[in-house]
Design a protein around this motif. Structure first.
Motif, PDB file in Angstrom:
ATOM      1  N   GLU A   1      12.729  -2.049   0.831  1.00  0.00           N
ATOM      2  CA  GLU A   1      11.279  -2.172   0.693  1.00  0.00           C
ATOM      3  C   GLU A   1      10.634  -0.833   1.055  1.00  0.00           C
ATOM      4  OE1 GLU A   1      10.842  -6.860   1.850  1.00  0.00           O
ATOM      5  OE2 GLU A   1      11.201  -5.435   3.462  1.00  0.00           O
ATOM      6  N   ALA A   2       9.420  -0.618   0.561  1.00  0.00           N
ATOM      7  CA  ALA A   2       8.716   0.643   0.817  1.00  0.00           C
ATOM      8  C   ALA A   2       8.430   0.809   2.309  1.00  0.00           C
ATOM      9  CB  ALA A   2       7.411   0.682   0.033  1.00  0.00           C
ATOM     10  N   ILE A   3       8.538   2.048   2.766  1.00  0.00           N
ATOM     11  CA  ILE A   3       8.218   2.423   4.148  1.00  0.00           C
ATOM     12  C   ILE A   3       7.238   3.581   4.080  1.00  0.00           C
ATOM     13  CG2 ILE A   3       9.115   3.431   6.279  1.00  0.00           C
ATOM     14  CD1 ILE A   3      11.723   1.898   5.766  1.00  0.00           C
ATOM     15  N   PHE A   4       6.152   3.461   4.850  1.00  0.00           N
ATOM     16  CA  PHE A   4       5.138   4.512   4.879  1.00  0.00           C
ATOM     17  C   PHE A   4       4.942   5.007   6.301  1.00  0.00           C
ATOM     18  CE2 PHE A   4       4.040   1.812   1.233  1.00  0.00           C
ATOM     19  CZ  PHE A   4       4.154   2.758   0.221  1.00  0.00           C
ATOM     20  N   PRO A   5       4.811   6.331   6.484  1.00  0.00           N
ATOM     21  CA  PRO A   5       4.772   7.335   5.429  1.00  0.00           C
ATOM     22  C   PRO A   5       6.165   7.507   4.814  1.00  0.00           C
ATOM     23  CG  PRO A   5       4.835   8.450   7.516  1.00  0.00           C
ATOM     24  CD  PRO A   5       4.731   6.969   7.812  1.00  0.00           C
ATOM     25  N   GLU A   6       6.182   7.974   3.600  1.00  0.00           N
ATOM     26  CA  GLU A   6       7.444   8.121   2.888  1.00  0.00           C
ATOM     27  C   GLU A   6       8.360   9.143   3.562  1.00  0.00           C
ATOM     28  OE1 GLU A   6       6.052   9.000  -1.051  1.00  0.00           O
ATOM     29  OE2 GLU A   6       5.758   6.867  -1.517  1.00  0.00           O
ATOM     30  N   ASN A   7       7.805  10.090   4.279  1.00  0.00           N
ATOM     31  CA  ASN A   7       8.602  11.110   4.966  1.00  0.00           C
ATOM     32  C   ASN A   7       8.797  10.806   6.457  1.00  0.00           C
ATOM     33  OD1 ASN A   7       5.924  11.579   5.669  1.00  0.00           O
ATOM     34  ND2 ASN A   7       6.176  13.804   5.743  1.00  0.00           N
ATOM     35  N   LEU A   8       8.749   9.545   6.836  1.00  0.00           N
ATOM     36  CA  LEU A   8       8.845   9.161   8.242  1.00  0.00           C
ATOM     37  C   LEU A   8      10.127   9.673   8.888  1.00  0.00           C
ATOM     38  CD1 LEU A   8       7.751   7.669  10.698  1.00  0.00           C
ATOM     39  CD2 LEU A   8       8.779   5.562   9.789  1.00  0.00           C
ATOM     40  N   SER A   9      11.266   9.523   8.225  1.00  0.00           N
ATOM     41  CA  SER A   9      12.518   9.981   8.842  1.00  0.00           C
ATOM     42  C   SER A   9      12.495  11.488   9.077  1.00  0.00           C
ATOM     43  CB  SER A   9      13.724   9.568   8.003  1.00  0.00           C
ATOM     44  OG  SER A   9      13.640  10.110   6.707  1.00  0.00           O
TER      45      SER A   9
ATOM     46  N   PHE B   1       4.108  -5.586   6.134  1.00  0.00           N
ATOM     47  CA  PHE B   1       2.887  -6.100   5.535  1.00  0.00           C
ATOM     48  C   PHE B   1       3.249  -6.904   4.300  1.00  0.00           C
ATOM     49  CE2 PHE B   1       0.935  -3.281   8.370  1.00  0.00           C
ATOM     50  CZ  PHE B   1      -0.443  -3.420   8.340  1.00  0.00           C
ATOM     51  N   ASP B   2       2.738  -8.113   4.230  1.00  0.00           N
ATOM     52  CA  ASP B   2       2.876  -8.960   3.051  1.00  0.00           C
ATOM     53  C   ASP B   2       1.473  -9.221   2.524  1.00  0.00           C
ATOM     54  OD1 ASP B   2       5.778  -9.855   2.632  1.00  0.00           O
ATOM     55  OD2 ASP B   2       5.505 -10.153   4.799  1.00  0.00           O
ATOM     56  N   VAL B   3       1.154  -8.541   1.430  1.00  0.00           N
ATOM     57  CA  VAL B   3      -0.170  -8.642   0.811  1.00  0.00           C
ATOM     58  C   VAL B   3       0.029  -9.285  -0.556  1.00  0.00           C
ATOM     59  CG1 VAL B   3      -2.202  -7.328   0.064  1.00  0.00           C
ATOM     60  CG2 VAL B   3      -0.876  -6.558   2.036  1.00  0.00           C
ATOM     61  N   ALA B   4      -0.803 -10.251  -0.890  1.00  0.00           N
ATOM     62  CA  ALA B   4      -0.601 -11.086  -2.074  1.00  0.00           C
ATOM     63  C   ALA B   4      -0.376 -10.319  -3.374  1.00  0.00           C
ATOM     64  CB  ALA B   4      -1.781 -12.041  -2.231  1.00  0.00           C
ATOM     65  N   ASP B   5      -1.061  -9.213  -3.591  1.00  0.00           N
ATOM     66  CA  ASP B   5      -1.008  -8.548  -4.896  1.00  0.00           C
ATOM     67  C   ASP B   5      -0.036  -7.368  -4.972  1.00  0.00           C
ATOM     68  OD1 ASP B   5      -2.453  -6.893  -3.244  1.00  0.00           O
ATOM     69  OD2 ASP B   5      -3.984  -6.415  -4.730  1.00  0.00           O
ATOM     70  N   ARG B   6       0.883  -7.233  -4.007  1.00  0.00           N
ATOM     71  CA  ARG B   6       1.825  -6.110  -4.034  1.00  0.00           C
ATOM     72  C   ARG B   6       3.117  -6.459  -3.304  1.00  0.00           C
ATOM     73  NH1 ARG B   6      -2.295  -2.351  -0.627  1.00  0.00           N
ATOM     74  NH2 ARG B   6      -3.777  -3.741  -1.609  1.00  0.00           N
ATOM     75  N   PRO B   7       4.173  -5.693  -3.551  1.00  0.00           N
ATOM     76  CA  PRO B   7       5.437  -5.949  -2.847  1.00  0.00           C
ATOM     77  C   PRO B   7       5.292  -5.673  -1.349  1.00  0.00           C
ATOM     78  CG  PRO B   7       5.766  -4.468  -4.724  1.00  0.00           C
ATOM     79  CD  PRO B   7       4.287  -4.634  -4.547  1.00  0.00           C
ATOM     80  N   PRO B   8       6.125  -6.298  -0.526  1.00  0.00           N
ATOM     81  CA  PRO B   8       6.072  -6.044   0.919  1.00  0.00           C
ATOM     82  C   PRO B   8       6.334  -4.574   1.222  1.00  0.00           C
ATOM     83  CG  PRO B   8       7.552  -7.861   0.417  1.00  0.00           C
ATOM     84  CD  PRO B   8       7.162  -7.239  -0.881  1.00  0.00           C
ATOM     85  N   PHE B   9       5.748  -4.086   2.324  1.00  0.00           N
ATOM     86  CA  PHE B   9       5.970  -2.712   2.763  1.00  0.00           C
ATOM     87  C   PHE B   9       5.894  -2.654   4.275  1.00  0.00           C
ATOM     88  CE2 PHE B   9       1.489  -3.234   1.796  1.00  0.00           C
ATOM     89  CZ  PHE B   9       0.823  -2.634   2.852  1.00  0.00           C
ATOM     90  N   TRP B  10       6.455  -1.578   4.838  1.00  0.00           N
ATOM     91  CA  TRP B  10       6.533  -1.386   6.287  1.00  0.00           C
ATOM     92  C   TRP B  10       5.761  -0.128   6.674  1.00  0.00           C
ATOM     93  CZ3 TRP B  10       9.407  -4.719   9.420  1.00  0.00           C
ATOM     94  CH2 TRP B  10      10.182  -5.664   8.733  1.00  0.00           C
TER      95      TRP B  10
END
Length: 151
Positions: A134-142, A30-39
């Protein structure tokens, strides 16, 4: 006041962990204008009339073109965050697991908003999840995946 002890709207969502035969997980960037990219994993908000399982089936097809049964719920998270539309919410996210042999990802079912913010997708190994920049959600995915693999 909602069941989580705050006044935010509760956003019910189904999330699908899609694993291939190499135990790689499919994530969308996800590339959202007001925040860093995340997955994030495949999935999204339940419609008013939908169960989490029904939403998982629909979201899986809309976002990937894959038709599959999501099976039983394997995890739940309840984060608070701001949606890509800018709404602060209390999430109630239920996770399902789908294993695929040779998945081909079809994104033609994406909504206009999804086309704007979901800029790419890729398959991640469990090792990549641990130190991705880059951030990955949920944070506990692994951890969620590891529990399922151990079964």
């Amino acid at each position: 006041m909602n069941e989580f002890g705050n006044t935010k709207r509760v956003r019910r969502a189904a999330r699908i962990i899609v694993l291939d035969v190499e135990t790689r997980v499919l994530l969308f960037r996800f590339d959202v204008a007001d925040r860093p990219p995340f997955w994030v994993t495949v999935g999204g908000e339940c419609e008013a009339h939908e169960s989490f399982e029904e939403a998982a089936r629909r979201e899986l097809f809309e976002e990937t073109g894959i038709t599959a049964e999501p099976g039983a719920q394997i995890a739940r998270t309840t984060p608070e965050f701001i949606t890509v539309e800018g709404e602060p919410i209390q999430a109630d996210e239920r996770y399902f697991l789908v294993r695929m042999n040779a998945p081909v990802i079809e994104t033609s079912g994406h909504t206009e908003l999804e086309r704007q913010v979901m800029t790419s997708h890729r398959w991640f190994t469990l090792n990549e999840l641990a130190d991705w920049p880059e951030a990955i959600f949920p944070e506990n995915l692994s951890e969620i995946i590891a529990r399922q693999i151990a079964r």
